[in-house]
Write a protein that holds these residues in place. Structure first.
Motif, short mmCIF file in Angstrom:
data_model
loop_
_atom_site.label_atom_id
_atom_site.label_comp_id
_atom_site.label_asym_id
_atom_site.label_seq_id
_atom_site.Cartn_x
_atom_site.Cartn_y
_atom_site.Cartn_z
N ARG A 67 14.67 -4.22 20.75
CA ARG A 67 14.07 -5.36 21.27
C ARG A 67 12.65 -5.14 21.62
N LYS A 68 12.60 -4.23 22.55
CA LYS A 68 11.31 -3.68 23.12
C LYS A 68 10.11 -3.53 21.84
N LEU A 69 10.56 -2.92 20.86
CA LEU A 69 9.58 -2.51 19.82
C LEU A 69 8.96 -4.04 19.08
N VAL A 70 10.13 -4.68 18.89
CA VAL A 70 9.88 -5.90 18.25
C VAL A 70 8.74 -7.00 19.03
N THR A 71 9.21 -6.86 20.50
CA THR A 71 8.26 -7.71 21.36
C THR A 71 7.01 -7.17 21.41
N LEU A 72 6.79 -5.72 21.35
CA LEU A 72 5.31 -5.26 21.27
C LEU A 72 4.70 -5.50 20.12
N PHE A 73 5.21 -5.57 18.91
CA PHE A 73 4.92 -5.87 17.72
C PHE A 73 4.12 -7.26 17.57
N VAL A 74 5.12 -8.19 18.36
CA VAL A 74 4.72 -9.84 18.43
C VAL A 74 3.45 -9.88 19.25
N ALA A 75 3.27 -9.07 20.27
CA ALA A 75 2.42 -9.22 21.26
C ALA A 75 0.92 -8.59 20.62
N ALA A 76 1.28 -7.57 19.89
CA ALA A 76 0.01 -7.07 19.24
C ALA A 76 -0.46 -8.03 18.32
N ALA A 77 0.26 -8.76 17.27
CA ALA A 77 -0.11 -9.60 16.50
C ALA A 77 -1.08 -10.66 17.09
#
Length: 147
Positions: A2-12
């Motif tokens: 979940r943390k990896l997906v959240t980090l990816f969405v925030a970077a986008a």
């Protein structure tokens, strides 16, 4: 995970916001005015020139009247002549005064302010010879051979 997906969405999200900021910079107020001038020049250049062929009815320093046929119907055109109009007769530079009544001419023109303005007028060489009283075709028959 979940943390990896959240980090990816925030970077986008941050990347897209930065792209919008860069897209809005770099134009000056003078640029749109220049574009309007360029578009006007392009419109003038895009105006297609037209052609007419016929015989000279009259010619003066500022106008030329030509008679001929347009789509099979007798027609008469009046063209404005200006300093940019190029006139050629028999392949040589000429003036409107050199054009005689009855000479065959080809006129390249454009519509401008409701007038037909001639860009180029070309009098045919054959027509120039006929106007001078010379025959256009003078071919001699070859001499017969004796056997």
């Amino acid at each position: 995970m979940r943390k990896l997906v959240t980090l990816f969405v925030a970077a986008a999200f941050v990347g897209s916001a930065a792209g919008l900021v860069f897209a809005q910079t770099g134009t000056s107020p003078a640029a749109p005015a220049e574009k309007k001038v360029d578009e006007a020049d392009k419109m003038e250049k895009k105006m297609a020139s037209k052609r007419a062929m016929g015989k000279v009815k009259s010619a003066s320093a500022d106008s030329l009247v030509v008679t001929g046929k347009a789509k099979g119907i007798d027609a008469e055109w009046t063209f404005a002549l200006d300093s940019k109009t190029k006139i050629k007769k028999g392949g040589k530079d000429a003036t409107a005064a050199d054009l005689k009544e009855g000479e065959l001419v080809s006129v390249k023109y454009m519509g401008h302010d409701g007038k037909s303005v001639a860009q180029a007028v070309t009098a045919r060489a054959e027509a120039a010879k006929k106007a001078e009283g010379k025959p256009a075709d003078t071919m001699e028959k070859p001499a017969e051979k004796k056997q």
